[in-house]
Scaffold this motif. Structure first.
Motif: not given
Lengths: 362, 395
Positions: A206-219
């Motif tokens: 629960p203490d580990f937060r994972f933010y995924e970012r895909f640059t071809d759609s989100d920059g």
């Protein structure tokens, strides 16, 4: 740190001394390596045990190191790997993705095949299990302090995930993933290495937060967007690893806010922060050829231009393949700006420039 | 006699000399571009063979009390030392394998199984001998400061002992090589830099210490009661290596046909002229594959002198191209069977132990262009200007 057995036992040390005297001018290792190629400490070696595909273009290489390897690397460090292609050794550096000491007597690195990188492509697609490679010991200060800070942020782009993976796995194995945010960018989902493992990790902790970012759609992730991605980033210690422009943007941002002490970065290119040397006349070998060099040309480049066959590896000061003793004169380390003038001191020619006239022993 | 200019001997025009240089550069580029896995596999095979021979020799000699074992062990050890010195050490220190970027087989790291420190060899051989090949007063390899090998070298009564010095040099060649970079001649003339001399002597002492400890103390002691038998076997193996390497090396520049040059040749010498001097000053010998491997491919001495840092396993292939080039330009290409080449060398050593007036000069063999009628394009251009008379006639 435990020293290798050969260092600890006086009897073994004496035996090795005798072995050296019996095999001079070679080493006992040169004969033992005829029996098993890993039984040599002359150069650190390893055998490829497995090549595990991670994505279409990335694979994890599991390597069994030979004699002389100590399995006590700090999570986040990298190693040099030298691979023979068509008779010639080529060197690159990769972060260890394995956890120290626990995964048997092997280490692993994860390699992404780059479009223009013939070596990374060979490592991912062309390496057979059983191949013997050369290794350079773990190095680097992209590591966690002990104990780790209570709140951390990792900003990662592309294959920059590998050292962070090693850090996260170690934290998890200790059963203490503290308050961690991981902001990880990749081109698209199929290209994101360790995606499944990271999602599992964040579900279980629960203490580990994972933010995924895909640059071809989100920059690309910009430093300004940190406020949305991780609102309390100013209270966290940050580790960043990824492409050069991304690292530059983040370090500048932190510097502007006076927080440069709270960001730790890992670059896989030579960072010539030490300034130029004075230049001078370099002599390659006592009585050998001489060349005039400016203060920005490394001694390795100068030697190659003069037609001298110089040994080299990573060309960024990591692997020490290019080391030669300084016979006389003064040189400057491009990274730190430190000058060295101790006769017979080994210098790394790939990151050293002349600070006045100097002579190398070849 | 010694020559002051390669042209004087070959009768080549400036354009021809430069064309030859360009062709040789091209051969080098071709070989450099094609070095690869097969070459690495070759040198790794030789290294493995050499280390197995050495290990087998040392192990066999634990039975050195048994004469057949003594013989076999000595032969194995002797051939291991020959392979190490010639095909491996000499060639690795030339940088022939540096392109592999492998620190274990690299000129900066190789130390060889003989009493001379590698660093001194690389200076006396790679630099002095290969740069100034066969130039009198510059190349210390012309007689090694011990023998008179050219009629242009001054005779002194000391030279009467040449047959004896030669025999001693053959037997103890390793020790002659160990002292070679000290430059005995410079020491004799009081020109040697004393701190350098001291440093070199320290290096030699350290290397000699390790070599003698290994061959004459450790291994004999390990065989216990057969100390003397093992010692004599190791000594004999070293002598076998000495005589063989001496013989091969003496066939490189001393047979008839390999000519000497005077200092004037070095002035303004171009790269192409340097190539020519290397070809004219060196001699090959013929033989099978085994002979060439056991002599470090120095049967291709001409090719080795043209391209000292190209991999030795390629010299045979280079040799066909060089022979073709020599034929086209009428350049002598000296070669012959090993026994004949050595016979000529021995005869020269004997003959030059006497002053010039006591012996007959056998001049360097004429180059082909001196012995046959020249083609028109090889002749000097006839002077076309006809002087005042023709000017007057056409007016």
């Amino acid at each position: 740190m435990t020293a290798p057995l050969i260092e600890r036992s006086a009897a073994l040390r004496r035996l090795r001394q005798l072995g050296k005297a019996m095999t001079t001018p070679l080493l006992p290792d040169d004969y033992l390596a005829l029996i098993n190629p890993l039984w040599s400490q002359r150069e650190l070696r390893g055998r490829i045990e497995k090549v595990v595909p991670i994505t279409d273009r990335a694979a994890t290489l599991v390597i069994r190191p030979g004699w002389g390897w100590s399995f006590d690397h700090a999570p986040g460090q990298y190693i040099g790997i030298g691979v023979e292609i068509d008779g010639k050794f080529h060197w690159r550096s990769y972060s260890l993705s394995s956890v120290p000491l626990v995964e048997g007597r092997t280490v692993s690195i994860t390699v992404k095949a780059m479009p223009e990188g013939f070596l990374s492509d060979h490592l991912v697609n062309g390496l057979e299990p059983g191949t013997i490679v050369r290794l350079a010991s773990p190095q680097g200060d992209f590591v966690l302090p002990d104990p780790p800070p209570e709140r951390m942020l990792f900003v990662v782009g592309g294959s920059g995930i590998t050292p962070v993976m090693s850090i996260l796995r170690t934290l998890e194995r200790r059963g203490t993933i503290p308050d961690v945010v991981l902001a990880y960018s990749a081109v698209h989902e199929e290209d994101m290495m360790f995606l499944a493992e990271l999602r599992e990790l964040s579900e279980a902790n629960p203490d580990f937060r994972f933010y995924e970012r895909f640059t071809d759609s989100d920059g690309m992730l910009t430093p300004e967007q940190l406020d949305d991605v991780c609102p309390d980033w100013l209270e966290r210690e940050t580790w960043a690893c990824g492409p050069g422009p991304m690292l530059d943007a983040f370090t500048d941002h932190y510097k502007r806010l006076g927080r440069e002490d709270h960001i730790h970065v890992e670059r896989f290119t030579l960072n010539a922060a030490g300034g130029e040397g004075a230049g001078g006349t370099v002599t390659f070998g006592v009585g050998g050829p001489t060349v005039e060099v400016d203060g920005a040309t490394t001694l390795l480049e100068a030697g190659e231009k003069a037609g001298i066959n110089m040994l080299f590896g990573c060309r960024m000061g990591i692997c020490h393949t290019c080391d030669v003793p300084l016979a006389s004169g003064r040189i400057r380390d491009l990274r730190s700006g430190n000058e060295h003038s101790e006769p017979n001191e080994y210098i790394q020619t790939c990151i050293s420039v002349a600070a006045g006239d100097c002579t190398l022993t070849l | 006699m010694a020559f002051a200019d390669v042209r004087e001997y070959t009768h080549l025009t400036d354009e021809e000399v430069e064309a030859i240089g360009a062709e040789l550069d091209e051969i080098r580029a071709e070989i450099e571009a094609s070095r690869g896995q097969a070459d690495r596999d070759y040198i790794l095979r030789v290294i493995t063979l050499q280390r197995r021979l050495a290990a087998a020799g040392r192990i066999t000699l634990f039975a050195s009390f048994f004469p057949p074992a003594w013989l076999l062990g000595t032969a194995l050890l002797g051939s291991a030392k020959i392979l190490e010195n010639m095909e491996l050490g000499h060639n690795a220190m030339h940088g022939q394998w540096d392109w592999m970027n492998d620190p274990e087989i690299h000129s900066s790291n190789w130390e060889w199984d003989t009493t001379q420190p590698a660093e001194q060899w690389k200076h006396s051989h790679n630099y002095i001998h290969h740069q100034f090949t066969n130039v009198l007063g510059h190349d210390n390899d012309i007689g090694y400061g011990i023998l008179r090998m050219s009629r242009d070298q001054k005779w002194s009564p000391y030279n009467l002992g040449q047959p004896v010095y030669n025999a001693l040099l053959a037997l103890f060649f390793e020790w002659g090589v160990a002292l070679h970079d000290l430059d005995i001649e410079a020491i004799r003339k009081g020109k040697k830099d004393i701190p350098l001399l001291k440093k070199q002597l320290r290096q030699i002492r350290a290397k000699v210490g390790k070599q003698t400890l290994k061959d004459y103390v450790l291994y004999p002691a390990l065989t216990g009661p057969f100390f003397l038998q093992t010692l004599s076997a190791n000594f004999t193996a070293n002598i076998i290596r000495n005589v063989w390497t001496y013989g091969i090396i003496f066939c490189g520049h001393f047979p008839d046909g390999a000519v000497h040059f005077t200092e004037e040749e070095l002035e303004d010498e171009t790269r192409a002229e340097w190539y020519l001097r290397q070809m004219l000053g060196s001699a090959n010998f013929k033989g099978g594959k085994l002979l060439h491997i056991m002599s470090g491919q120095l049967g291709y001495q001409i090719e080795h002198h043209l391209f000292p840092d190209l991999p030795s396993n390629r010299y045979a292939q280079i040799s066909t191209k060089v022979q073709d080039l020599c034929k086209r330009y009428d350049i002598p290409y000296t070669t012959g069977p090993l026994w004949k080449q050595y016979g000529q060398t021995l005869r020269t050593i004997m003959k030059l132990s006497l002053p010039n007036r006591r012996t007959e000069d056998n001049p360097a063999p004429l180059s082909p262009r001196q012995t046959r009628r020249l083609r028109d394009d090889e002749r000097q251009i006839r002077r076309s200007e006809l002087g005042k008379w023709s000017g007057a006639a056409s007016a």
